[in-house]
Design an enzyme around this catalytic site. Sequence first.
Site, PDB file in Angstrom:
ATOM      1  NE  ARG A 198      -1.413   2.575   2.695  1.00 36.09           N
ATOM      2  CZ  ARG A 198      -0.979   3.757   3.120  1.00 36.09           C
ATOM      3  NH1 ARG A 198      -1.005   4.813   2.310  1.00 36.09           N
ATOM      4  NH2 ARG A 198      -0.491   3.893   4.338  1.00 36.09           N
ATOM      5  CG  ASP A 199       3.148   4.487   2.913  1.00 33.94           C
ATOM      6  OD1 ASP A 199       2.725   5.392   2.170  1.00 33.94           O
ATOM      7  OD2 ASP A 199       3.924   4.706   3.854  1.00 33.94           O
ATOM      8  CG  HIS A 205       4.602   4.830   8.935  1.00 31.98           C
ATOM      9  ND1 HIS A 205       3.884   3.807   8.355  1.00 31.98           N
ATOM     10  CD2 HIS A 205       4.958   5.648   7.916  1.00 31.98           C
ATOM     11  CE1 HIS A 205       3.813   4.003   7.041  1.00 31.98           C
ATOM     12  NE2 HIS A 205       4.454   5.128   6.752  1.00 31.98           N
ATOM     13  CG  HIS A 255       8.208   7.708   4.776  1.00 35.62           C
ATOM     14  ND1 HIS A 255       7.757   7.551   3.489  1.00 35.62           N
ATOM     15  CD2 HIS A 255       7.224   7.233   5.568  1.00 35.62           C
ATOM     16  CE1 HIS A 255       6.552   7.020   3.502  1.00 35.62           C
ATOM     17  NE2 HIS A 255       6.190   6.819   4.756  1.00 35.62           N
ATOM     18  CB  CYS A 280       9.518  11.413  -0.137  1.00 38.06           C
ATOM     19  SG  CYS A 280       8.889  12.805   0.825  1.00 38.06           S
ATOM     20  CG  ASN A 299       7.220   3.309   3.497  1.00 36.77           C
ATOM     21  OD1 ASN A 299       6.587   3.600   4.503  1.00 36.77           O
ATOM     22  ND2 ASN A 299       6.708   3.428   2.276  1.00 36.77           N
TER      23      ASN A 299
END
Lengths: 298, 298
Positions: free
Chosen positions: B15-16, B207, B209, B240, B249
């Site tokens: 997903r991300d 979480h 990045h 990003c 990530n």
Amino acid sequence: MALPSSVRIVEVSPRDGLQNEKTMVSTVDKIELINRLSDCGLKTIEATSFVSPKWVPQMADAAEVYAGIDKRPGIAYPVLVPNLQGYERARAVGVQEIAVFTAASEAFNQKNINASIAESLERFAPVITAAQDDGVRVRGYVSTVLGCPYQGEVPLSDVVRVAKDLYAMGCYEISLGDTIGVGTPAKARAMLQAVAAEVPMDALAIHFHDTYGQALANILACLEEGVSVVDAAVAGTGGCPYAQGASGNVASEDVAYMLQGMGIKTGIDFTKLVGTGVWLAGRLGRETGSKAGRAYDP
Amino acid sequence: MALPSSVRIVEVSPRDGLQNEKTMVSTVDKIELINRLSDCGLKTIEATSFVSPKWVPQMADAAEVYAGIDKRPGIAYPVLVPNLQGYERARAVGVQEIAVFTAASEAFNQKNINASIAESLERFAPVITAAQDDGVRVRGYVSTVLGCPYQGEVPLSDVVRVAKDLYAMGCYEISLGDTIGVGTPAKARAMLQAVAAEVPMDALAIHFHDTYGQALANILACLEEGVSVVDAAVAGTGGCPYAQGASGNVASEDVAYMLQGMGIKTGIDFTKLVGTGVWLAGRLGRETGSKAGRAYDP
């Protein structure tokens, strides 16, 4: 936890960085690199290596590089020296600080410099004596402190013993290097603790390669133990001869970004540092290996 | 320091990760990715997002992906849901866990979902209520916890308030996201401490990045505070949107390598994880963004 209030970054891109890059950089560009680094506010810049050009062709221009750079007051420009012959070549161009190197791994020393650890220390003894006589400062490197490409595990007791010996021989600072970048924070912390029990913490530096992406986390763990000298290289130069395609030294920009964000003083102009890394990457014909360098938009 | 003895990695690459990659991945490959991740020993894999395809075309196949994956016992496959309509689409294919998202930054919420923080929470209230009625678990995301691309600094009190609200509304876990990857360890630690004063630590996840290369160091600082759930994405997928050319990530491989090296249990087969990252990078037509993935030679 006792985070230091200030940290000195020892910039190793001109030596440890360029030595392991595939692309050769011209003497003129090496001189420009070091002058640019001097402008960034760094206080220690490892300029070159007086090893035999047969072993390390990238450093064949050591004398020209050292002679060509601007030596700024308050900045040290140590050079790597493998033996008395190298020391004399270095002194001939006026070097004021040298670095000697050995490994905590017997297997690595044998493969790398064809000597046991004890023999490598014996080889350095006259170099250190000569340097002391000349008022030249000596920095010591211990490599493979968290693992060796040949023997795997490296006993902590060997790391401590070699660091202690180099300190006793007169090195003002011992840089503990995870040459192949396999360490993780708990191991880095335990290694530093063990060495710091025998050598004063303010005579220790840490030197991490980012092969497995662990360098900054390892540095954080060591800062928490009180170390305040960190080796790094702009643009993350260096690569790793033991792991193909792998990252090199931890990028100075990433270290400086972390320290700045934590309120730890470095004296570094971050914007200039990023600019220098981008410039160097251009010279190497590749993208900068610093994530902060890629992301930062001044 | 109270390092956890085990850590659960929440894998967010499907997903991300893929949502922010330029290269579109086919539905078949997404399904294969998730099945491969299930084989790696991960216990939570965020499978897709039921947002409007108009906003996020990469996730237009959410229903097909979810319907197509093997659902293994003991593994949760949460999906992102922006509103009741998305929730209903998700439930139609049998989703058992959802994730809702808001930001700690008012400016980010306005730009991203055209709502204030308060409005975004109001929008989620009926979704969470419906989920609770259906026995569906709800995870909550708070983004921009260490900085915002629009407003810059984000007050800690806003992060704490939003996390507390999501927890009070019924989210079993709140993932605290440094969306633009600008945080450094001391700030990450302080942020987690502040939130943990209001929400139980075992209901918190982090979480990060890796935009500025700080992710693993930030994770280490948060592990030292006792957090034991870490979001990550194989191959460091994600990019990003707010910093060109920047990393995505934190790579699951790099996190797993660090945890393994520190003796912290994850239940993950590292070799399979690296293989999955390399496979995914191949699908994306680029090198893996995981340094451990590049260096590891099984």
